[in-house]
Design a protein around this motif. Structure first.
Motif, PDB file in Angstrom:
ATOM      1  N   SER A  90       0.818  -1.215   0.000  1.00  0.00           N
ATOM      2  CA  SER A  90       0.000   0.000   0.000  1.00  0.00           C
ATOM      3  C   SER A  90       0.854   1.268   0.000  1.00  0.00           C
ATOM      4  CB  SER A  90      -0.937   0.002   1.211  1.00  0.00           C
ATOM      5  OG  SER A  90      -0.173  -0.009   2.406  1.00  0.00           O
ATOM      6  N   ARG A  91       2.109   1.155   0.373  1.00  0.00           N
ATOM      7  CA  ARG A  91       3.024   2.307   0.404  1.00  0.00           C
ATOM      8  C   ARG A  91       4.130   2.103  -0.626  1.00  0.00           C
ATOM      9  NH1 ARG A  91       4.381   2.644   6.638  1.00  0.00           N
ATOM     10  NH2 ARG A  91       4.977   4.786   6.261  1.00  0.00           N
ATOM     11  N   THR A  92       4.694   3.190  -1.073  1.00  0.00           N
ATOM     12  CA  THR A  92       5.766   3.109  -2.070  1.00  0.00           C
ATOM     13  C   THR A  92       7.074   2.707  -1.399  1.00  0.00           C
ATOM     14  OG1 THR A  92       6.437   5.409  -1.832  1.00  0.00           O
ATOM     15  CG2 THR A  92       4.674   4.942  -3.418  1.00  0.00           C
ATOM     16  N   PRO A  93       8.016   2.141  -2.149  1.00  0.00           N
ATOM     17  CA  PRO A  93       9.320   1.806  -1.577  1.00  0.00           C
ATOM     18  C   PRO A  93      10.044   3.029  -1.008  1.00  0.00           C
ATOM     19  CG  PRO A  93       9.042   0.685  -3.672  1.00  0.00           C
ATOM     20  CD  PRO A  93       7.881   1.601  -3.508  1.00  0.00           C
ATOM     21  N   ARG A  94       9.860   4.175  -1.623  1.00  0.00           N
ATOM     22  CA  ARG A  94      10.478   5.404  -1.120  1.00  0.00           C
ATOM     23  C   ARG A  94       9.950   5.758   0.269  1.00  0.00           C
ATOM     24  NH1 ARG A  94      12.085  10.555  -4.491  1.00  0.00           N
ATOM     25  NH2 ARG A  94      13.009   8.837  -5.604  1.00  0.00           N
ATOM     26  N   GLU A  95       8.663   5.576   0.496  1.00  0.00           N
ATOM     27  CA  GLU A  95       8.078   5.841   1.820  1.00  0.00           C
ATOM     28  C   GLU A  95       8.647   4.880   2.863  1.00  0.00           C
ATOM     29  OE1 GLU A  95       3.640   7.563   0.872  1.00  0.00           O
ATOM     30  OE2 GLU A  95       3.958   5.401   0.790  1.00  0.00           O
ATOM     31  N   HIS A  96       8.825   3.623   2.479  1.00  0.00           N
ATOM     32  CA  HIS A  96       9.412   2.643   3.401  1.00  0.00           C
ATOM     33  C   HIS A  96      10.856   3.023   3.738  1.00  0.00           C
ATOM     34  CE1 HIS A  96       6.164  -0.253   3.668  1.00  0.00           C
ATOM     35  NE2 HIS A  96       6.011  -0.201   2.342  1.00  0.00           N
ATOM     36  N   ILE A  97      11.612   3.457   2.735  1.00  0.00           N
ATOM     37  CA  ILE A  97      13.009   3.868   2.988  1.00  0.00           C
ATOM     38  C   ILE A  97      13.034   5.066   3.924  1.00  0.00           C
ATOM     39  CG2 ILE A  97      15.069   4.882   1.909  1.00  0.00           C
ATOM     40  CD1 ILE A  97      14.476   3.099  -0.541  1.00  0.00           C
ATOM     41  N   TYR A  98      12.149   6.046   3.681  1.00  0.00           N
ATOM     42  CA  TYR A  98      12.091   7.221   4.543  1.00  0.00           C
ATOM     43  C   TYR A  98      11.740   6.825   5.980  1.00  0.00           C
ATOM     44  CZ  TYR A  98      10.720  11.697   6.469  1.00  0.00           C
ATOM     45  OH  TYR A  98      10.610  12.796   7.281  1.00  0.00           O
ATOM     46  N   ASN A  99      10.766   5.933   6.146  1.00  0.00           N
ATOM     47  CA  ASN A  99      10.387   5.477   7.494  1.00  0.00           C
ATOM     48  C   ASN A  99      11.539   4.748   8.186  1.00  0.00           C
ATOM     49  OD1 ASN A  99       7.841   6.558   7.319  1.00  0.00           O
ATOM     50  ND2 ASN A  99       6.880   4.655   6.643  1.00  0.00           N
ATOM     51  N   GLN A 100      12.271   3.928   7.432  1.00  0.00           N
ATOM     52  CA  GLN A 100      13.404   3.206   8.019  1.00  0.00           C
ATOM     53  C   GLN A 100      14.533   4.168   8.396  1.00  0.00           C
ATOM     54  OE1 GLN A 100      13.553  -0.061   8.966  1.00  0.00           O
ATOM     55  NE2 GLN A 100      11.378   0.144   8.518  1.00  0.00           N
ATOM     56  N   PHE A 101      14.754   5.196   7.580  1.00  0.00           N
ATOM     57  CA  PHE A 101      15.756   6.206   7.927  1.00  0.00           C
ATOM     58  C   PHE A 101      15.379   6.910   9.220  1.00  0.00           C
ATOM     59  CE2 PHE A 101      17.775   6.180   3.695  1.00  0.00           C
ATOM     60  CZ  PHE A 101      19.095   6.334   4.077  1.00  0.00           C
ATOM     61  N   SER A 102      14.119   7.286   9.360  1.00  0.00           N
ATOM     62  CA  SER A 102      13.711   7.978  10.589  1.00  0.00           C
ATOM     63  C   SER A 102      13.721   7.044  11.796  1.00  0.00           C
ATOM     64  CB  SER A 102      12.331   8.610  10.413  1.00  0.00           C
ATOM     65  OG  SER A 102      11.358   7.626  10.189  1.00  0.00           O
ATOM     66  N   GLU A 103      13.435   5.766  11.570  1.00  0.00           N
ATOM     67  CA  GLU A 103      13.442   4.797  12.673  1.00  0.00           C
ATOM     68  C   GLU A 103      14.858   4.450  13.132  1.00  0.00           C
ATOM     69  OE1 GLU A 103      12.063   0.183  13.337  1.00  0.00           O
ATOM     70  OE2 GLU A 103      10.887   1.434  11.973  1.00  0.00           O
ATOM     71  N   HIS A 104      15.802   4.410  12.206  1.00  0.00           N
ATOM     72  CA  HIS A 104      17.175   3.989  12.521  1.00  0.00           C
ATOM     73  C   HIS A 104      18.185   5.122  12.367  1.00  0.00           C
ATOM     74  CE1 HIS A 104      16.002  -0.200  12.783  1.00  0.00           C
ATOM     75  NE2 HIS A 104      15.410  -0.112  11.615  1.00  0.00           N
ATOM     76  N   LYS A 105      17.758   6.354  12.592  1.00  0.00           N
ATOM     77  CA  LYS A 105      18.672   7.486  12.393  1.00  0.00           C
ATOM     78  C   LYS A 105      19.877   7.438  13.331  1.00  0.00           C
ATOM     79  CE  LYS A 105      16.098  10.556  15.370  1.00  0.00           C
ATOM     80  NZ  LYS A 105      14.675  10.435  15.412  1.00  0.00           N
ATOM     81  N   GLN A 106      19.725   6.849  14.505  1.00  0.00           N
ATOM     82  CA  GLN A 106      20.855   6.768  15.436  1.00  0.00           C
ATOM     83  C   GLN A 106      21.981   5.900  14.881  1.00  0.00           C
ATOM     84  OE1 GLN A 106      18.028   5.108  15.989  1.00  0.00           O
ATOM     85  NE2 GLN A 106      18.581   3.024  16.483  1.00  0.00           N
ATOM     86  N   LEU A 107      21.635   4.948  14.015  1.00  0.00           N
ATOM     87  CA  LEU A 107      22.667   4.111  13.400  1.00  0.00           C
ATOM     88  C   LEU A 107      23.541   4.910  12.436  1.00  0.00           C
ATOM     89  CD1 LEU A 107      20.646   0.847  12.616  1.00  0.00           C
ATOM     90  CD2 LEU A 107      22.187   1.283  14.530  1.00  0.00           C
ATOM     91  N   LEU A 108      23.017   5.990  11.905  1.00  0.00           N
ATOM     92  CA  LEU A 108      23.782   6.852  11.014  1.00  0.00           C
ATOM     93  C   LEU A 108      24.476   7.990  11.763  1.00  0.00           C
ATOM     94  CD1 LEU A 108      21.180   7.103   8.127  1.00  0.00           C
ATOM     95  CD2 LEU A 108      23.286   5.779   8.129  1.00  0.00           C
ATOM     96  N   ILE A 109      23.817   8.500  12.789  1.00  0.00           N
ATOM     97  CA  ILE A 109      24.356   9.636  13.543  1.00  0.00           C
ATOM     98  C   ILE A 109      25.559   9.220  14.387  1.00  0.00           C
ATOM     99  CG2 ILE A 109      23.827  11.287  15.389  1.00  0.00           C
ATOM    100  CD1 ILE A 109      20.950  11.309  14.320  1.00  0.00           C
ATOM    101  N   SER A 110      25.479   8.091  15.043  1.00  0.00           N
ATOM    102  CA  SER A 110      26.517   7.665  15.990  1.00  0.00           C
ATOM    103  C   SER A 110      27.898   7.527  15.360  1.00  0.00           C
ATOM    104  CB  SER A 110      26.107   6.356  16.666  1.00  0.00           C
ATOM    105  OG  SER A 110      24.874   6.515  17.311  1.00  0.00           O
ATOM    106  N   PRO A 111      28.073   6.821  14.243  1.00  0.00           N
ATOM    107  CA  PRO A 111      29.423   6.716  13.678  1.00  0.00           C
ATOM    108  C   PRO A 111      29.994   8.053  13.232  1.00  0.00           C
ATOM    109  CG  PRO A 111      27.938   5.209  12.544  1.00  0.00           C
ATOM    110  CD  PRO A 111      27.133   5.997  13.508  1.00  0.00           C
ATOM    111  N   ILE A 112      29.136   8.941  12.748  1.00  0.00           N
ATOM    112  CA  ILE A 112      29.615  10.251  12.310  1.00  0.00           C
ATOM    113  C   ILE A 112      30.092  11.068  13.507  1.00  0.00           C
ATOM    114  CG2 ILE A 112      28.892  12.433  11.243  1.00  0.00           C
ATOM    115  CD1 ILE A 112      27.016  10.690   9.469  1.00  0.00           C
ATOM    116  N   ILE A 113      29.352  11.026  14.606  1.00  0.00           N
ATOM    117  CA  ILE A 113      29.775  11.741  15.818  1.00  0.00           C
ATOM    118  C   ILE A 113      31.077  11.156  16.350  1.00  0.00           C
ATOM    119  CG2 ILE A 113      29.177  12.228  18.224  1.00  0.00           C
ATOM    120  CD1 ILE A 113      26.273  12.479  17.325  1.00  0.00           C
TER     121      ILE A 113
END
Length: 169
Positions: free
Chosen positions: A77-100
């Motif tokens: 019912s949702r587009t793949p882009r919407e799923h990617i956006y939701n996963q990015f917002s759900e797992h943002k700490q996985l991206l923020i932590s290594p950069i910090i």
């Protein structure tokens, strides 16, 4: 351990007399590298700094895109882009932590790359700063990993609510 085996081989112990009566003697451990070993050491320092960051970011992107692909297959019912956006917002700490952690490790890398000899008695603050900056990522683990994650933050808050409920019961 094998990548830094050159370091103990090239260490030298020097004694420096700090007073004219030669009672106070400071011992300094110095490393002297040939140009080729210095180049190898620089490459290893960058590898030890950037390698784990790249692995963490790659793993995070693998988790995010893999989860989004599975969800887009299951929930059409949702587009793949919407799923990617939701996963990015759900797992943002996985991206923020290594950069910090990469940013916090940069001063340590810069301090280790300084190749000129500095008299430590004249630059005490520089050496103290260089020593303590290496502890910064460890001291900030709570801020780096717990606060950006909604799940970890929720569990942390629940941990403090539980004892208050037991006390008031």
């Amino acid at each position: 351990m094998g990548s830094i085996i050159h370091e103990p081989i090239h260490r030298e112990l020097h004694e420096v007399n700090t007073e004219t009566n030669k009672v106070d003697i400071n011992r300094w451990c110095l490393t002297r590298y040939s140009p080729s070993v210095q180049q190898y050491n620089t490459i290893i320092l960058f590898f030890h700094l950037i390698g784990p960051c790249i692995i963490n970011l790659g793993s995070a992107l693998f988790i995010i895109f893999g989860s989004a692909q599975q969800r887009s297959t299951a929930q059409t019912s949702r587009t793949p882009r919407e799923h990617i956006y939701n996963q990015f917002s759900e797992h943002k700490q996985l991206l923020i932590s290594p950069i910090i952690l990469l940013i916090l490790s940069l001063p340590r890398l810069i301090m280790s790359m300084l190749s000129e000899c500095i008299n430590p008695s004249n630059h005490r603050l520089l050496f103290i700063f260089g020593y303590f900056i290496s502890f910064t990522p460890s001291m900030l683990i709570f801020i780096i990993f717990v606060l950006p994650s909604a799940l970890y933050r929720k569990k942390f808050q629940e941990t403090f609510r539980r004892p208050r409920r037991l006390i008031h019961s």
